[in-house]
Scaffold this active site. Structure first.
Site, PDB file in Angstrom:
ATOM      1  CG  ASP A  56      -1.975   1.222   1.532  1.00  0.00           C
ATOM      2  OD1 ASP A  56      -2.393   1.642   0.263  1.00  0.00           O
ATOM      3  OD2 ASP A  56      -1.677   1.843   2.536  1.00  0.00           O
ATOM      4  CG  ASP A 105      -1.991   7.712   0.716  1.00  0.00           C
ATOM      5  OD1 ASP A 105      -1.210   9.021   1.181  1.00  0.00           O
ATOM      6  OD2 ASP A 105      -2.383   7.678  -0.206  1.00  0.00           O
ATOM      7  CG  ASP A 120      -2.295   2.619   6.408  1.00  0.00           C
ATOM      8  OD1 ASP A 120      -2.504   3.727   6.823  1.00  0.00           O
ATOM      9  OD2 ASP A 120      -2.319   2.292   5.413  1.00  0.00           O
TER      10      ASP A 120
END
Length: 218
Positions: A9, A11, A167
């Site tokens: 991922d 961000d 996250d």
């Protein structure tokens, strides 16, 4: 089976951009006398595509009205990016490991392409990955597993030889639904919430011993 495929991922995983996104969303909703607290951000915004975010923020608003707001929010976010932003510790060592073993890697994100390309440039990670998969360019973004399944297909890999790093709850759900061993990145969410979403393990950054043990380099 050796781990040779690494799916990231962007961000909140390769860098901490959540404060910038949070500020940009609050700039938009302030026009309606509203504000977004951090819990709402973590639950309903973090990791989700803009269509789901704005559907939840403005129930009943048609896409032709909220899409310009989404585009403006992304411009506000990009305007906050410095020419260089700090990457998550350990990423250089991990990318060096991937190159050393002849592995493959991809960034898998719900961020618009303009955001993703600008962030990778600011991180000085431009050109370091074999593929960039944009959720908005597929039929379904995260939390659907399609972005991760697409990355595996592009890299000619399968879940048994891959790991993912996420996250957000949305991202963890997408990666785990694709059958991937998923490292939840501690930061925005704690270990309990990451594991509740399906994370296989939780780590702070790419220097974590648990990561290197998993990929056979510990």
């Amino acid at each position: 089976m050796p781990i040779t495929t690494f799916l990231f991922d962007l961000d909140g995983t390769l860098t901490d951009t959540d404060p910038l996104h949070h500020k940009a969303f609050n700039t938009i909703v302030a026009r309606w006398g509203r504000s977004i607290d951090i819990d709402y951000y973590k639950t309903h915004i973090m990791g989700f595509p803009n269509n789901l975010i704005f559907d939840h923020l403005f129930p009943g608003m048609p896409p032709e009205e909220y899409l310009p707001l989404a585009d403006e929010k992304e411009r506000l976010f990009r305007a906050q990016l410095d020419a260089e932003i700090p990457p998550t510790p350990g990423i250089e060592a991990l990318l060096a490991h991937i190159a050393r073993i002849g592995g493959r890697s991809a960034v898998v994100t719900n961020a618009p392409r303009a955001n993703a390309e600008l962030m990778l440039k600011a991180l000085r990670l431009e050109g370091r990955f074999d593929a960039l998969v944009i959720g908005d360019e597929l039929a379904r973004g995260k939390p659907d597993p399609l972005p991760y399944l697409t990355a595996l297909e592009l890299l000619g890999s399968n879940p048994l030889e891959a790991v993912a790093f996420e996250d957000s709850s949305s991202g963890v759900k997408a990666a785990s639904a694709a059958g991937l061993f998923t490292f939840g990145m501690l930061g925005g969410l704690d270990e309990e919430r990451l594991k509740a979403a399906g994370a296989s393990a939780a780590i702070r950054d790419f220097t974590a011993p648990a990561l290197w043990e998993r990929i056979g380099a510990g």
